[in-house]
Scaffold this motif. Sequence first.
Motif, PDB file in Angstrom:
ATOM      1  N   MET A   1      41.051  35.734  47.594  1.00 42.52           N
ATOM      2  CA  MET A   1      40.724  35.046  46.371  1.00 42.52           C
ATOM      3  C   MET A   1      41.889  34.164  45.935  1.00 42.52           C
ATOM      4  O   MET A   1      41.682  33.077  45.425  1.00 42.52           O
ATOM      5  N   THR A  84      35.794  32.520  36.050  1.00 43.41           N
ATOM      6  CA  THR A  84      37.102  33.175  35.982  1.00 43.41           C
ATOM      7  C   THR A  84      37.126  34.383  36.907  1.00 43.41           C
ATOM      8  O   THR A  84      36.099  34.828  37.410  1.00 43.41           O
ATOM      9  N   VAL A  85      38.302  34.917  37.079  1.00 42.01           N
ATOM     10  CA  VAL A  85      38.476  36.063  37.976  1.00 42.01           C
ATOM     11  C   VAL A  85      37.726  37.273  37.437  1.00 42.01           C
ATOM     12  O   VAL A  85      37.103  38.019  38.192  1.00 42.01           O
ATOM     13  N   LYS A  88      34.065  36.979  38.236  1.00 43.57           N
ATOM     14  CA  LYS A  88      33.824  37.242  39.651  1.00 43.57           C
ATOM     15  C   LYS A  88      33.807  38.746  39.914  1.00 43.57           C
ATOM     16  O   LYS A  88      32.981  39.249  40.665  1.00 43.57           O
ATOM     17  N   LYS A  89      34.746  39.479  39.264  1.00 43.82           N
ATOM     18  CA  LYS A  89      34.796  40.921  39.448  1.00 43.82           C
ATOM     19  C   LYS A  89      33.551  41.586  38.882  1.00 43.82           C
ATOM     20  O   LYS A  89      33.006  42.508  39.471  1.00 43.82           O
TER      21      LYS A  89
END
Length: 106
Positions: A1, A84-85, A88-89
């Motif tokens: 990532m 955003t991260v 995604k999580k």
Amino acid sequence: MANELQNGLQKYRFVCTLTFGDIYGQVIVWLIVIFIGLAASLTLYNNPVQAFLVGGLILVLTLPFLLFAFVTTLLNHIEMRPVTVTEKKKRKDTTVASSTEVAPAN
């Protein structure tokens, strides 16, 4: 990532923020124009062919303007937001959770 962000590859999500209130005024104006056109065609009712043609002409001439207004309003309310991260999580966690669920036996 981390490699994706370093390479400049960013994922985006399309979001439509259009609500009915955004197009409500356009619908009201178009309905007013249609009713005025129908009233105008009813005044010509002595000749039914002419009345039908006037009503159809008003409908045909106003419909492209209505569609143009709808499409431009819709395009103005489409946003591209970077994912955003944390999003995604969350998506990854939901896909993992849904794939590990066991279907009930029949």
